[in-house]
Design a protein around this motif. Structure first.
Motif, short mmCIF file in Angstrom:
data_model
loop_
_atom_site.label_atom_id
_atom_site.label_comp_id
_atom_site.label_asym_id
_atom_site.label_seq_id
_atom_site.Cartn_x
_atom_site.Cartn_y
_atom_site.Cartn_z
N ARG A 46 0.83 -1.21 0.00
CA ARG A 46 0.00 0.00 0.00
C ARG A 46 0.86 1.25 0.00
O ARG A 46 0.38 2.35 -0.32
CB ARG A 46 -0.94 0.00 1.21
CG ARG A 46 -2.10 -0.99 1.08
CD ARG A 46 -3.22 -0.69 2.07
NE ARG A 46 -2.84 -0.84 3.45
CZ ARG A 46 -2.96 -1.96 4.15
NH1 ARG A 46 -3.43 -3.06 3.57
NH2 ARG A 46 -2.59 -2.02 5.42
N GLY A 47 2.13 1.11 0.38
CA GLY A 47 3.03 2.24 0.34
C GLY A 47 3.18 2.84 -1.04
O GLY A 47 3.51 4.03 -1.18
N ALA A 48 2.93 2.04 -2.07
CA ALA A 48 3.01 2.55 -3.44
C ALA A 48 1.95 3.62 -3.70
O ALA A 48 2.16 4.55 -4.48
CB ALA A 48 2.87 1.41 -4.44
N ASP A 49 0.80 3.48 -3.03
CA ASP A 49 -0.30 4.41 -3.25
C ASP A 49 -0.08 5.76 -2.57
O ASP A 49 -0.67 6.76 -2.97
CB ASP A 49 -1.62 3.81 -2.75
CG ASP A 49 -1.99 2.54 -3.50
OD1 ASP A 49 -1.67 2.45 -4.69
OD2 ASP A 49 -2.60 1.64 -2.88
N VAL A 50 0.75 5.77 -1.52
CA VAL A 50 0.93 7.01 -0.75
C VAL A 50 2.36 7.55 -0.81
O VAL A 50 2.65 8.57 -0.20
CB VAL A 50 0.53 6.79 0.73
CG1 VAL A 50 -0.94 6.42 0.85
CG2 VAL A 50 1.40 5.71 1.39
N TRP A 51 3.23 6.87 -1.57
CA TRP A 51 4.64 7.25 -1.58
C TRP A 51 4.82 8.70 -2.06
O TRP A 51 5.59 9.45 -1.46
CB TRP A 51 5.44 6.29 -2.45
CG TRP A 51 6.92 6.52 -2.38
CD1 TRP A 51 7.77 6.08 -1.40
CD2 TRP A 51 7.73 7.23 -3.32
NE1 TRP A 51 9.05 6.47 -1.67
CE2 TRP A 51 9.06 7.19 -2.84
CE3 TRP A 51 7.46 7.90 -4.51
CZ2 TRP A 51 10.12 7.79 -3.52
CZ3 TRP A 51 8.51 8.50 -5.18
CH2 TRP A 51 9.81 8.44 -4.69
N ASP A 52 4.13 9.07 -3.10
CA ASP A 52 4.30 10.43 -3.65
C ASP A 52 3.98 11.50 -2.62
O ASP A 52 4.59 12.58 -2.62
CB ASP A 52 3.43 10.62 -4.89
CG ASP A 52 4.00 9.91 -6.11
OD1 ASP A 52 5.22 9.74 -6.17
OD2 ASP A 52 3.22 9.52 -6.99
#
Length: 409
Positions: free
Chosen positions: A204-210
């Motif tokens: 899920r870190g991919a969804d909030v990394w930016d």
């Protein structure tokens, strides 16, 4: 401890030998379950619901037997939330009785005074309490309402039980970088040791990394803070990409994926790195012939990762010898080439690549809690579908839930 392949040229440093891999991992992460009572927005394994195929207690004990035979000194146990697995404490006792020390990460949900006393009485156990904000406002925005108080309650139980140097584990984000001094004070208050890790765009870190990864000026702020506190703070080699500022940080400063590091997931799949849960980095499964040892020593993927690395586009950079091109998982899950610069390259070499990226890989699995269905403006047609053999086995929600079968400690 021996290497699995001998370098063509004599290695002048121990870290040079590590690049060729070892007969046994020195940093093995084992996620016992995907079940979790929380839904952290940056969860690297997209945890929440248990997988009905997870290793049985007999299979898990067989893995521990292998680790003992391989002389693996300790294992990092995680999840999900490992303590909600009903046989967690039985496996904990089995591992330490078989000379495999255990360091496990928890949000604190099952750390009661009684459990804390039990843990403090075993010298081969270390505990990491996860907290991502030095205040409830910052932490709970990422980890969920009430998680700050739950973590502090667990730390208080461990401190009262006399457990020394347990860990306060923090994933660094742009919202908590300004709180480093507060984290250190919080750890000191409970007799804990602060451990900082890098936010990766995995799960899920991919969804909030930016929106969560530290800003460039915060990277420098963190680097300076680590230089000032490096002897007192653990990093798990998370920040070797920051070494390109000039002075190397304490640690291996090396991507150990498949060389000295790997991950066993709840169903027995073995990945090159805890932050690279994707079919691209899947080396095998402990259930196959040869078990974990066979995967570690004979996997085609691991053998390839242990070959001399050329550095690719980073080879000509003055700082390549210190940062080694950065994190493989961070590059992969932001859609950057593996032989290119880290997306957070402090020299700025990843910025133009991030601006032009196209296809960004998605995690191979998602175990997140099911969200409530969104309301629709009109009537909804009921469509019955037939389950195919390609679907996973049917399992009830209560059996799949994070607290299913959770019995007494």
């Amino acid at each position: 401890m021996t290497t699995t392949a001998a370098p063509k040229q004599p290695a002048s440093r121990l870290v040079d030998l590590f690049e060729y891999g070892l007969n046994s991992p020195i940093c093995l992460t084992w996620e016992l379950t995907y079940a979790c009572n929380l839904s952290c927005t940056h969860c690297l394994s997209s945890s929440g619901r248990r997988d009905p195929r997870e290793l049985t207690i007999a299979e898990a004990k067989a893995v521990i037997d292998e680790l003992e035979a391989m002389q693996v000194f300790y294992v990092n146990i995680g999840g999900g939330e490992p303590t909600v697995r009903p046989d967690f404490f039985e496996l904990l006792d089995y591992a330490t009785a078989h000379h495999v020390g255990v360091k496990f990460s928890t949000n604190g949900v099952r750390i009661t005074p009684e459990v804390a006393r039990r843990l403090a009485g075993n010298d081969y156990i270390d505990v990491q309490i996860s907290l991502d904000g030095a205040t409830s406002e910052v932490n709970d925005a990422v980890r969920g309402a009430g998680s700050y108080d739950m973590a502090l309650r667990a730390m208080r139980c461990l401190a009262d039980a006399g457990m020394k140097n347990f860990k306060l584990s923090v994933v660094c984000t742009r919202h908590n970088i300004p709180q480093m001094d507060e984290f250190k004070a919080l750890a000191d208050r409970y007799g804990a040791q602060l451990r900082l890790t890098r936010l990766r765009p995995s799960g899920r870190g991919a969804d909030v990394w930016d929106e969560l990864h530290p800003l460039p000026e915060q990277q420098r702020q963190l680097y300076d803070w680590l230089l000032a506190h490096g002897e007192q703070v653990l990093t798990g080699d998370s920040f070797f990409h920051l070494s390109a500022y000039g002075q190397a940080l304490p640690g291996l400063n090396l991507c150990g994926a498949g060389r000295v590091v790997c991950l066993i997931d709840p169903v027995g799949d073995v990945y090159a790195c805890p932050f690279a849960i994707h079919d691209e980095f899947l080396a095998g499964n402990v259930r196959q012939a040869g078990g974990f040892a066979g995967v570690w020593r004979d996997s085609t993927l691991f053998r390839r990762l242990r070959e001399p690395q050329q550095g690719g586009a980073c080879a000509s950079c003055t700082f390549y010898d210190t940062c080694k091109g950065g994190c493989m998982a961070a590059k992969f899950f932001t859609g950057l080439p593996l032989d290119g610069p880290d997306p957070e390259c402090v020299q700025g070499h990843g910025e133009h690549l991030l601006a032009t990226r196209r296809d960004v890989p998605k995690p191979s699995g998602d175990h997140s809690h099911r969200s409530a269905p969104r309301p629709r403006p009109g009537p909804v047609d009921l469509v019955l579908t037939r389950r195919t053999d390609l679907d996973r086995p049917p399992v009830s929600d209560c059996r799949e839930g994070p607290l299913a079968d959770m019995g007494p400690v």
